[in-house]
Design an enzyme around this catalytic site. Structure first.
Site, short mmCIF file in Angstrom:
data_model
loop_
_atom_site.label_atom_id
_atom_site.label_comp_id
_atom_site.label_asym_id
_atom_site.label_seq_id
_atom_site.Cartn_x
_atom_site.Cartn_y
_atom_site.Cartn_z
N LYS A 1 -0.65 -4.12 -3.34
CA LYS A 1 -1.92 -3.51 -2.94
C LYS A 1 -1.98 -2.11 -3.53
CE LYS A 1 -5.11 -1.74 -0.05
NZ LYS A 1 -5.48 -0.32 0.03
N SER B 1 0.81 -1.20 0.00
CA SER B 1 0.00 0.00 0.00
C SER B 1 0.85 1.27 0.00
CB SER B 1 -0.95 -0.05 1.20
OG SER B 1 -2.00 0.86 1.06
#
Length: 409
Positions: A341, A316
């Site tokens: 992600k 992320s």
């Protein structure tokens, strides 16, 4: 926590999905509230008139199923709110998106503290012993230790409210938190003596997201590890960089291993300390809208030689930083392919303190590469990382040192 949190917003209405979920929550809560508050008897064939007044075939089906459950289930139905929470989880599961989730109030409150990087509390960790009792472990300096709480004290009650066996450590932790400057009274059992009461004045407890040090064996090298991206991360990073540069550090190792993400803006700010005035990521939103996110000026480490450590747990926001540094040729990535992600979640806080995390965008690297489900490929693939830098088995860290020493960064 493989989520990229960006905003906490209330009463936002521009996403049709949010409107639908809000209706779902209201219907599910009304369902439970009506059934329990009015003590509706089995055999009633009509749903509450407030819902039927604006019916839809889907919600008629919902009420039909609920009446069967209420009338025929052999056992006690859960509380109304738990039914509503279950309905929300079920609705979100139909999206097929693992990052669009419903979070109940207690974990959401903990999550907010993590993203803020601080909270009002007593400064103690909690654990359970073999008997299931809550044990306090005060940190060295914060208010619990200063007030006389000792390591191993058994917590019996908070402000006179006794702990029950069913109360989770998470819920107990939230009992201990509160506004800075307010007192909280702990009832403790210590050794074989009678229970004692200690009042602790809550203080601001910081949750550091960065650790750093200068290498003893190679003092020209500084090491910085970022565990998550909170509101305080860029401030902490600037403090670390100023400290290391004042000691004469001339090269840096940035460790993003097992960093599962955090705030999008924090990631952009952190990347800007190494890469000023540059595209950090590209966001793709619904209806084919795109937004380019750029770093600002004034970075403190824009020219220092830099290598970045990544692994399968790098996700992320951490992938945003690593991807930007790699795409612009600012640093070499060492380690393993990252988690992959590449989506952005908006966080919508609901009226009871719970929240919806809704995927609202996908992000791409500055070169336009989609990483969702793919991840970043390191410039130098190296297995065998270790959490402890004193461990000679940390082959990734050893390789980073070698690349800096041979100027292959």
């Amino acid at each position: 926590m493989h989520r990229l949190k960006t905003l906490i917003q209330q009463n936002r209405t521009r996403l049709p999905l949010i409107l639908w979920l809000a209706l779902c929550l209201g219907a599910a809560y009304a369902l439970g509230f009506y059934a329990y508050a009015t003590d509706e008897r089995p055999g009633t064939n009509d749903a509450p008139s407030s819902v039927i007044r604006h019916p839809s075939s889907s919600f008629d089906l919902f009420w039909e199923a609920y009446r069967i459950l209420r009338d025929e289930f052999y056992g006690e139905l859960p509380p109304a709110r738990q039914l509503a929470y279950g309905a929300l989880r079920g609705a979100l599961s139909t999206l097929g998106d693992p990052y669009s989730v419903f979070v109940e109030p207690q974990p959401h409150e903990m999550e907010k503290a993590d993203l803020r990087g601080s909270f009002g509390g007593i400064g103690a960790n909690l654990s359970r012993d073999a008997q299931g009792r809550v044990i306090l472990h005060p940190l060295p300096d914060p208010p619990a230790a200063q007030a006389g709480v000792q390591d191993g004290d058994i917590l019996l009650a908070v402000d006179g409210l006794p702990l029950t066996p069913t109360l989770s450590l998470e819920a107990t932790t939230l009992w201990l938190r509160g506004p800075v400057g307010e007192p909280v009274t702990l009832t403790l059992l210590r050794g074989d003596g009678p229970p004692v009461s200690i009042t602790v004045i809550r203080a601001e407890i910081e949750l550091p997201s960065i650790t750093w040090h200068q290498l003893e064996t190679q003092p020209q090298v500084g090491y910085i590890a970022i565990s998550r991206f909170s509101e305080r991360t860029d401030q902490e990073l600037r403090r670390a960089l100023l400290d290391l540069r004042s000691r004469g550090v001339q090269q840096l190792i940035l460790d993003l291993r097992n960093n599962s993400g955090g705030l999008l803006q924090a990631a952009v700010d952190v990347a800007g300390e190494f890469l000023p005035n540059a595209v950090i990521l590209i966001e793709e939103r619904r209806n084919h809208l795109t937004e380019v996110r750029r770093s600002g000026s004034g970075g403190l480490a824009t020219e220092l030689p830099l290598v970045v450590l990544v692994n399968r747990g790098t996700a992320s926001a951490a992938e945003i930083v690593a991807g930007a540094l790699q795409a612009h040729g600012r640093a070499r990535l060492i380690g393993e392919t990252t988690f992959g992600k590449g989506s952005v979640q908006l966080i919508f806080e609901l009226s009871d303190g719970s929240s919806l995390h809704i995927t609202a965008a996908r992000w791409l690297t500055p070169r336009g590469h989609q990483l969702d489900g793919v991840g970043l490929t390191p410039d130098v693939v190296q297995e065998g990382g270790a959490a402890d830098l004193t461990d000679p088995a940390d082959a990734q860290f050893a390789l980073a040192l070698r690349l800096l020493r041979t100027k292959e960064w």
